[in-house]
Design a protein around this motif. Structure first.
Motif, PDB file in Angstrom:
ATOM      1  N   LEU A  96     -25.092 -36.051  53.901  1.00  0.00           N
ATOM      2  CA  LEU A  96     -24.681 -35.220  52.761  1.00  0.00           C
ATOM      3  C   LEU A  96     -25.414 -35.640  51.487  1.00  0.00           C
ATOM      4  N   ASP A  97     -25.587 -36.946  51.307  1.00  0.00           N
ATOM      5  CA  ASP A  97     -26.308 -37.436  50.135  1.00  0.00           C
ATOM      6  C   ASP A  97     -27.799 -37.108  50.197  1.00  0.00           C
ATOM      7  N   SER A  98     -28.296 -36.799  51.405  1.00  0.00           N
ATOM      8  CA  SER A  98     -29.706 -36.445  51.561  1.00  0.00           C
ATOM      9  C   SER A  98     -30.010 -34.998  51.178  1.00  0.00           C
ATOM     10  N   ILE A  99     -28.993 -34.163  51.203  1.00  0.00           N
ATOM     11  CA  ILE A  99     -29.223 -32.726  50.999  1.00  0.00           C
ATOM     12  C   ILE A  99     -29.928 -32.436  49.665  1.00  0.00           C
ATOM     13  N   PRO A 100     -29.469 -32.986  48.527  1.00  0.00           N
ATOM     14  CA  PRO A 100     -30.196 -32.692  47.281  1.00  0.00           C
ATOM     15  C   PRO A 100     -31.623 -33.233  47.279  1.00  0.00           C
ATOM     16  N   VAL A 101     -31.854 -34.342  47.980  1.00  0.00           N
ATOM     17  CA  VAL A 101     -33.214 -34.908  48.053  1.00  0.00           C
ATOM     18  C   VAL A 101     -34.116 -33.984  48.858  1.00  0.00           C
ATOM     19  N   PHE A 102     -33.675 -33.593  50.043  1.00  0.00           N
ATOM     20  CA  PHE A 102     -34.485 -32.698  50.872  1.00  0.00           C
ATOM     21  C   PHE A 102     -34.704 -31.358  50.180  1.00  0.00           C
ATOM     22  N   SER A 103     -33.664 -30.867  49.496  1.00  0.00           N
ATOM     23  CA  SER A 103     -33.794 -29.595  48.766  1.00  0.00           C
ATOM     24  C   SER A 103     -34.856 -29.682  47.679  1.00  0.00           C
ATOM     25  N   ARG A 104     -34.858 -30.807  46.961  1.00  0.00           N
ATOM     26  CA  ARG A 104     -35.807 -30.979  45.863  1.00  0.00           C
ATOM     27  C   ARG A 104     -37.254 -30.931  46.350  1.00  0.00           C
ATOM     28  N   TYR A 105     -37.484 -31.390  47.566  1.00  0.00           N
ATOM     29  CA  TYR A 105     -38.839 -31.401  48.121  1.00  0.00           C
ATOM     30  C   TYR A 105     -39.158 -30.145  48.940  1.00  0.00           C
ATOM     31  N   GLY A 106     -38.224 -29.204  49.003  1.00  0.00           N
ATOM     32  CA  GLY A 106     -38.477 -27.963  49.722  1.00  0.00           C
ATOM     33  C   GLY A 106     -38.399 -28.087  51.230  1.00  0.00           C
ATOM     34  N   ILE A 107     -37.758 -29.143  51.709  1.00  0.00           N
ATOM     35  CA  ILE A 107     -37.586 -29.325  53.146  1.00  0.00           C
ATOM     36  C   ILE A 107     -36.444 -28.430  53.619  1.00  0.00           C
ATOM     37  N   ARG A 108     -36.564 -27.918  54.837  1.00  0.00           N
ATOM     38  CA  ARG A 108     -35.542 -27.017  55.380  1.00  0.00           C
ATOM     39  C   ARG A 108     -34.879 -27.641  56.615  1.00  0.00           C
ATOM     40  N   TRP A 109     -33.721 -27.088  56.975  1.00  0.00           N
ATOM     41  CA  TRP A 109     -32.994 -27.548  58.150  1.00  0.00           C
ATOM     42  C   TRP A 109     -32.047 -26.441  58.580  1.00  0.00           C
TER      43      TRP A 109
END
Length: 310
Positions: free
Chosen positions: A189-202
Motif C-alpha cells: 500500500l505504501d508503494s502505490i504512490p511511489v509506483f504511481s509517481r513513476y508511471g508504473i502500472r499494475w
C-alpha cells in the motif's frame, strides 16, 4: 466468450528455479492453468527456462531477486551490503532486517536490478513485459523507490502490488504467516504512490497469498475470485491497469506450480529449499489445470491473459 468480467493474469513464479519447476510450469501453461511466468535469472535453470518460454511462446517477465542466491552483478559478488560472508544474498528475513538497520546500499540495489534486467534481455531477447520482486522485496521501503526508477527508465510498464482482498478473512493461515502477509500488504500500500509517481502500472486486484500450496483449492480460489470481482476496477489509482472507460476488472493470481525439486538440483546457488522440494508445488499444478477450475473461469467470464494483453 462474451465481454469478460475479468482479465486475469495467472503468473507462475520462480521459473528457472530447477528443471522440475520448469517442466511443471510448462505443463501448466499448456493445460491452460497459467498465462504468464516470472523468471529468476540467477537460478540454476534460468537459461533452460528462457529457452522453453521461446519454444512454447510463454509470456515472460522478471522475478527480480535480492534475497536468495548469488548476485548477477559481478562487482557485487565479492563485497557488498547485499551478501553475507558466504557470498550469497541475506535471505527473505535477513534482507528485511538489514534494511531496517539501514545497512543496505540502495546504489547496490540499483546495480543488481539493472544487471538482472540485462541478463533477462540476454536470455530472452527482449525486455521483461513486467517485473516483480521475489519474496515481495520490491515493495519494501527505499527499495520500492529504486525499483520504480529502474522500471521507469528502462520502459518496463507493469509490476505487482500484493494487496489481496479477503486476506483478513482467512482463518486457515498460521499466525506467523498472517503477520508476514499483513506486513507485505502494508508495504505494498505504501508503494502505490511511489509506483504511481513513476508511471508504473499494475492490475486492479492481486491475490495468491491465501491460496499457496495446500491452501490452494477450487473453493478457496472461487472465494478469492469473488473478492477480486467485488473489489472492482481501481479507477481512483492512476497506476491501475484499468482505465476509467472500462468496467472489466484486471487481476493477477500469483502461483507456484511445478514438480518437487530433487535434492541438490536447482536453486539460486545454495540448492533447492524446502518450499521447492515439497509436494505443494505439484499440488498447485494439479489444482490449476483441473477442468472444473477452467470451467469456473468460463462460467464467471474470466479471461486468462498476460501482462502484455492488459
Amino acid at each position: 466468450m462474451p465481454q469478460p468480467r475479468m482479465k486475469l493474469v495467472v503468473t507462475g513464479d520462480d521459473f528457472g528455479y530447477c528443471p522440475r519447476r520448469n517442466q511443471g510450469i510448462v505443463d501448466c501453461f499448456q493445460a491452460g492453468g497459467i498465462s504468464n511466468v516470472s523468471l529468476l535469472v540467477n537460478a540454476s535453470a534460468a537459461k533452460a527456462a528462457a529457452d522453453l518460454a521461446k519454444r512454447h511462446n510463454i509470456p515472460i517477465g522478471l522475478h527480480a531477486n535480492l534475497s536468495e542466491g548469488v548476485p548477477v552483478c559481478l562487482s557485487l559478488q565479492q563485497t557488498s551490503t547485499l551478501i553475507n560472508q558466504q557470498g550469497v544474498f541475506l535471505g527473505k528475513m535477513g534482507f528485511r532486517q538489514a534494511l531496517e538497520r539501514g545497512q543496505l546500499s540502495m546504489k547496490q540495489v540499483d546495480l543488481e536490478l539493472r544487471a538482472q534486467v540485462r541478463l533477462f534481455r540476454k536470455l530472452t531477447g527482449h525486455l521483461p513485459h513486467h517485473m516483480d520482486g521475489h519474496q515481495h522485496v520490491h515493495v519494501l521501503p527505499e527499495v520500492r523507490e529504486v525499483f520504480a526508477q529502474v522500471l521507469s527508465e528502462l520502459g518496463i510498464p507493469y509490476t505487482r502490488v500484493p494487496v489481496e482482498p479477503g486476506l483478513h478473512s482467512c482463518p486457515w493461515l498460521p499466525a506467523h504467516i498472517y503477520r508476514f502477509y499483513k506486513q507485505v500488504e502494508k508495504d505494498a500500500l505504501d508503494s502505490i504512490p511511489v509506483f504511481s509517481r513513476y508511471g508504473i502500472r499494475w492490475p486492479d486486484v492481486y491475490f495468491g497469498l491465501t491460496t499457496m500450496g495446500q491452501n490452494m483449492s477450487i473453493p478457496n480460489l472461487q472465494k478469492a475470485l469473488s473478492h477480486a470481482l467485488a473489489a472492482g476496477p481501481l479507477d481512483a489509482i492512476s497506476g491501475s491497469a484499468s482505465g476509467s472507460s472500462q468496467s472489466v476488472v484486471t487481476a493477477e493470481l500469483m502461483v507456484h506450480p511445478g514438480y518437487p525439486s530433487l535434492p541438490q538440483e536447482g536453486g539460486c546457488g545454495e540448492g533447492p529449499d524446502d518450499f521447492s522440494q515439497s509436494p505443494d508445488r505439484q499440488y498447485e499444478l494439479s489444482v490449476l489445470r483441473d477442468p472444473s477450475l477452467l470451467a469456473l473461469y468460463s462460467q464467471e467470464r474470466i479471461q486468462l491473459c498476460a501482462f502484455r494483453d492488459l
